[in-house]
Design a protein around this motif. Structure first.
Motif, short mmCIF file in Angstrom:
data_model
loop_
_atom_site.label_atom_id
_atom_site.label_comp_id
_atom_site.label_asym_id
_atom_site.label_seq_id
_atom_site.Cartn_x
_atom_site.Cartn_y
_atom_site.Cartn_z
N ALA A 221 0.77 -1.26 0.02
CA ALA A 221 -0.09 0.04 -0.14
C ALA A 221 0.88 1.09 0.10
N ARG A 224 2.46 1.77 -3.51
CA ARG A 224 1.11 2.06 -4.56
C ARG A 224 1.11 3.52 -4.45
N GLY A 292 4.48 -6.44 -1.78
CA GLY A 292 2.91 -6.56 -1.71
C GLY A 292 2.78 -7.86 -0.75
N CYS A 295 2.67 -6.78 2.98
CA CYS A 295 1.70 -5.67 3.21
C CYS A 295 0.53 -6.47 3.57
N THR A 298 -2.55 -5.39 1.67
CA THR A 298 -2.42 -5.85 0.32
C THR A 298 -2.73 -7.24 0.12
#
Length: 788
Positions: A221, A224, A292, A295, A298
Motif C-alpha cells: 500500500a 502504490r 506486496g 503488506c 494488500t
C-alpha cells in the motif's frame, strides 16, 4: 485504515515478535545439553508473516486446509499460541523433546496442523491432490453434502526447484483441478544464495500453461501510494529493474543507503528528489521494503478478490527477514539475530522486559483485539480434526482350486468386492500411475468406472471395437487414473488416506504400482506415513520373478523398505488364501485408531492401525487347498506360520517369503530324503515378525520377563543345532535376521544384484533360489561340518 485492517496489522506484529522470540529463546537463552545450534529460520518466518496473517485472519474458512511452508513453522505455532491452541511450555521448548516441532506436524504437534510439511515440495503438491480427493467425495451420494474448501499451499520460492511440483501441476490440469491456491513467498533468497533473475516470468508462464490464474502481488500500500505521487512512476520503474541481489543488499544496509542509492540513480532536483526527500531514512526504508507480500492489507485484498474456484497462484513479493535487523542479508536463511540485535529489536518492537511471552503485549486495546479474534471465521469451529465411522468389512475369499498368482488373486478379490454392494466397496478409491491394467485393477475398473468431474464415454465401446478395458469416466467412478509419476501416486494416497480426518468422510485408498518403482515415490510414501495417512499400496509384479522384463523392472530392496518404513505393515504372501486373509484384516487395520497397547501374543501395537503394503507377483503357484484353521489364519496376519511343522529332531528349516514358495517346498522334500523332521516356515511378513520381536525385547529390558513375540514362539522349540535356510525373491537381509531370534545358524538366499532377462528358472538358478540350490546349501553344510 479500517478497524479490521488495524487489527490485522497488530496481529502481524504480534506473530512476528512471538515467533522470533521463540527461536531466540531456543538458541540463546534455553540451556543447551549438547551445545549445538538449535536453528529455527527467523528470516524465512518473517517473510511469511504478513501473508499468513492475511490468510488465516481474513481469507480462510473452517473448511479450508493449509500446508504451511516448512520454514514458517514458528509463525504457525505463534498464531496458534495467540489463539489459545498452543501452550507456552511447548513454545519455550521449541525444537526440544516434546516441544513444538521444527516443521508443522499432524502427529507430533498439538495445534491444528492440516498437512505435515518438512520434505520440501511435498506439502505443496498434496494440496492439489487433496482437492481432487474432495471432488471425488463430493461426487458420491455418501459425500454430496460436503462443503468445498480451498486447499492452500504456502510455498517458498526455492521449493519451485522441486520436480514433483511440476508433476502435480500436470496431474491437476488433467483432472480439472479446482479449489486450490498456492501462495509463493517470492523473497528471491534460498539457503545458499539469491534466486536467479527473471524466475517469476517463467513461473507465471508455467502456471498459466496448466490453467492456473496467476496473481502477482508486488507492491504494498505504501508503494502504490508513492507511485501515485509526482515522480512515482520512475520509482516504480527503478524497483522493477533492480536486480534481486542488489535489492536484498540495500535492504540490509538500511534507509540512509537507500537514500544515497536512489538519489544517485533517480535524483533530478525535481519531482523524484522531492518524493525521496519527503521521507526520513526510516520512512524511506519502510517504503522500499513495503513489497506486496509484506503488506498485510494488500495480501488480504488479493485473497478477497478471488471469486471463483479455479486454481490460483499468488506470486507474493517479499523480503526475507522483513522487519528484523537481518532483513535482506544473503546469509539469513540459517542465520539468527544475536543477543545484541534482539535486545535492540525488542526495544524497537516495544516489548517490555518480562513480557516476552505475553500474547497481547504491546496491544493498545487487547479487549478489542480479542473480540476481533473471536469472530475470525477460520477459528470459529475450533480444531478441525474430524472422524468417520468404521466400515464393516465383508468376508474376503478367493478360489484356490487352481494355479493362480497373487496379483491375479488380488484382482479377483477386488472384482468380487465390485460385484457386491457393501459400504466398504462404495468407499474404495483405487488409483495407479498408468499401470492399471497390468497390476490387476482392470476388472474392478470395468465395474466401478473411472472418476471424472464430467462423464466421458469410451470411444472404443461406442465404435464397438473389442477391448478388455471399459474406459468410462463418470462422477460416480471409483478409480482415479494418474500419469506415470509415482510421487503423485503416494501424495494422492496420502491425501485420500487422511480424508476421514480432513473431510469427515472415510475413503479406503488402494494404489498399485510396479514394485521396483515404489522407490521412485519413496519420499512421498514416507511423507504420507508420517502424517498417519491410511492406504493400501500394492507393489506388483515384483522381484526377479518378473524374469523377462530384466533388471530395470526387477525389485531387490523393496522388502527392506517395507520393514523399515514406519506406519506401514508390509506383507508378501505366496498363496491366494493368505492374501485373502491379509486383505480382510487390512481393510479393518486401515480404519483403526486405538491407543496402541501391545498385543501380548505378538507384541505388535495393532490397535493403532496404519497403512499396508502388499508385495505381489505374476507367477502362478499351485495352491495348497482350503485352509481355515486358526493357526493358519492368525499366522498369516501375524507374519508367519508352519507350513510343515518341524519334528523334535529337526536339523533344517526352510523359511521362505513370497513367490519362491514352490522352490522352498520342493527343496524341503529333497532334503527330507536324507534328514528327518524338516520344517517349512511360511513367512508372510518379515516386517511384522521383526517388529514384534524387537518390541518384545524392549519390554523384557523394561523388566517384563514374560514378553515373547510370535516369531520367538515359532522358533522357540527348534533344537539349537538346527540350521535355517532362508529364501526370498528380494534382498536376503529381509530374512537372515531370523537366526538371531534363538541363536540358529542361517544360510540366506536372495537377490543382491541387478537381474537380467531370462526365464524364471534361469534367474532362480543364477541367484541360487531354485530348489536344487536350496537343497545343496544343506548338503554343503554337512560336508563343511565333516571337514571341520
Amino acid at each position: 485504515m479500517t478497524d479490521d485492517a488495524q487489527h490485522l496489522k497488530v496481529i502481524e506484529q504480534r506473530l512476528l515478535w512471538l515467533s522470533h522470540w521463540m527461536i531466540h529463546n531456543a538458541n540463546h537463552l534455553r540451556p543447551k545439553e549438547d551445545g549445538i545450534k538449535i536453528g529455527g529460520h527467523q528470516a524465512s518466518s518473517a517473510s511469511m508473516v504478513s501473508i499468513m496473517t492475511a490468510l488465516y485472519f481474513s481469507a480462510l474458512r473452517p473448511e479450508d486446509r493449509v500446508a504451511v511452508k516448512p520454514h514458517a513453522s514458528p509463525i504457525f505455532h505463534a498464531m496458534q499460541y495467540l489463539m489459545g491452541n498452543q501452550t507456552r511450555e511447548k513454545m519455550e521448548n521449541f525444537r526440544g523433546y516434546g516441544g513444538v516441532q521444527s516443521y508443522p506436524s499432524r502427529t507430533k504437534d498439538i495445534d491444528d496442523v492440516d498437512f505435515s510439511t518438512g520434505s520440501v515440495g511435498l506439502g505443496v503438491g498434496i494440496t492439489a491432490l487433496a482437492s481432487m480427493v474432495q471432488d471425488f467425495i463430493r461426487a458420491k451420494d455418501w459425500g454430496a453434502e460436503l462443503e468445498a474448501g480451498r486447499m492452500v499451499a504456502l510455498v517458498g520460492d526455492a521449493e519451485l526447484d522441486e520436480g514433483n511440483i511440476y508433476e502435480v501441476l500436470q496431474e491437476g490440469w488433467k483432472n480439472d483441478l479446482r479449489n486450490c491456491w498456492w501462495v509463493i513467498d517470492y523473497n528471491r533468497q534460498s539457503l545458499d544464495g539469491i534466486v536467479r533473475e527473471g524466475l517469476f516470468g517463467r513461473v507465471e508462464k508455467i502456471f498459466e500453461a496448466f490453467g492456473w490464474d496467476v496473481v502477482r502481488v508486488k507492491y504494498g500500500a505504501l508503494q502504490r501510494a508513492a507511485f501515485d505521487e509526482p515522480g512515482g512512476a520512475r520509482l516504480r520503474d527503478w524497483i522493477d529493474a533492480c536486480p534481486n541481489a542488489e535489492y536484498s543488499a540495500l535492504t540490509y544496509r538500511g534507509g540512509a543507503v537507500w537514500r544515497e542509492r536512489l538519489m544517485e540513480d533517480l535524483g533530478d532536483q525535481g519531482e523524484v528528489t522531492a518524493l525521496i526527500e519527503r521521507r526520513s531514512d526510516a520512512e524511506l526504508a519502510a517504503l522500499m521494503e513495503n513489497l506486496g507480500g509484506n503488506c498485510v492489507s494488500t495480501m488480504a485484498e488479493a485473497f478477497a478478490a478471488i471469486d471463483h474456484d479455479r486454481p490460483v497462484c499468488f506470486l507474493a513479493y517479499t523480503i526475507k527477514g522483513w522487519g528484523t535487523p537481518i532483513a535482506g542479508h544473503k546469509d539469513n536463511h540459517g542465520g539468527l539475530m544475536t543477543k545484541a540485535q534482539m535486545a535492540e529489536w525488542q526495544a524497537h518492537m516495544g516489548v517490555a522486559e518480562g513480557q516476552e511471552w505475553e500474547p497481547f503485549a504491546t496491544v493498545p486495546d487487547a479487549a478489542a483485539l480479542k473480540q476481533f479474534l473471536s469472530r475470525v471465521p477460520f477459528f470459529a469451529k475450533g480444531p478441525r480434526r474430524y472422524s468417520d465411522a468404521r466400515l464393516a468389512v465383508p468376508a474376503v475369499a478367493v478360489d484356490t482350486s487352481r494355479e493362480i498368482s497373487t496379483q491375479m488373486a488380488f484382482g479377483k478379490i477386488l472384482d468380487d468386492l465390485a460385484r457386491g454392494n457393501s459400504d466398504l466397496a462404495a468407499r474404495i478409491m483405487t488409483t495407479s500411475p498408468d499401470v492399471t491394467g497390468t497390476t490387476g485393477l482392470g476388472p474392478w475398473v470395468n465395474r466401478r468406472k473411472l472418476f471424472a468431474r464430467a462423464a466421458q464415454n469410451d470411444a472404443f465401446i461406442e465404435h464397438r471395437i473389442p477391448s478388455t478395458a471399459k474406459w468410462n469416466f463418470a462422477p460416480e467412478g471409483q478409480h482415479l487414473e494418474l500419469g506415470i509419476a509415482e510421487m503423485n501416486l503416494f501424495l494422492l494416497l496420502g491425501a485420500a488416506g487422511l480424508s476421514h480426518s480432513l473431510f469427515g468422510k472415510r475413503v479406503i485408498p488402494i494404489g498399485t504400482v510396479y514394485d521396483p518403482f515404489v522407490a521412485r515415490g519413496l519420499d512421498a510414501l514416507n511423507y504420507a506415513c508420517y502424517q498417519d495417512a491410511r492406504f493400501m499400496i500394492v507393489g506388483t509384479p515384483s522381484g526377479v520373478t518378473l524374469a523377462p522384463e530384466g533388471g530395470a523392472h526387477q525389485s531387490i530392496g523393496t522388502p527392506l523398505i517395507g520393514m523399515s518404513q514406519d506406519g506401514l505393515a508390509a506383507f508378501e504372501p505366496a498363496f491366494a488364501d493368505e492374501l485373502a486373509v491379509i486383505m480382510e484384516w487390512a481393510f479393518d487395520y486401515l480404519q483403526r485408531d486405538g491407543a496402541g497397547d501391545p498385543d501380548e501374543r505378538t507384541w505388535l501395537r495393532d490397535e493403532t492401525g496404519g497403512s499396508v503394503y502388499l508385495r505381489l507377483t505374476t507367477k502362478p503357484l499351485e495352491q495348497p487347498g482350503k485352509r481355515h484353521d486358526d493357526a493358519f489364519v492368525q499366522g498369516a496376519i501375524d507374519g508367519g506360520y508352519w507350513l510343515r511343522k518341524p519334528g523334535p529332531n529337526c536339523s533344517v528349516v526352510i523359511a521362505y517369503q513370497g513367490a519362491v514358495a514352490d522352490e522352498a517346498i520342493a527343496a524341503a522334500g529333497m532334503i527330507g530324503e536324507h534328514r528327518r523332521d524338516v520344517g517349512v516356515l511360511a513367512v508372510t511378513s518379515a516386517d511384522r515378525l521383526n517388529a514384534g520381536w524387537t518390541a518384545a525385547q524392549r519390554d523384557r529390558a523394561r523388566g517384563n520377563a514374560a514378553a515373547r513375540s510370535h516369531v520367538e514362539t515359532l522358533l522357540g522349540d527348534l533344537p539349537h543345532h538346527c540350521t535355517l535356510v532362508t529364501a526370498i525373491d528380494g534382498h536376503p537381509a529381509t530374512l537372515s535376521w531370523l537366526g538371531a531370534v534363538a541363536g540358529h545358524r542361517v544360510i540366506p538366499h536372495g537377490v543382491e544384484h541387478f537381474g537380467q532377462t531370462g526365464t524364471i528358472g534361469d534367474l532362480y538358478r543364477h541367484f541360487g533360489l531354485d530348489r536344487e540350490s536350496l537343497a545343496r546349501a544343506v548338503t554343503n553344510l554337512t560336508v563343511g561340518a565333516a571337514v571341520a
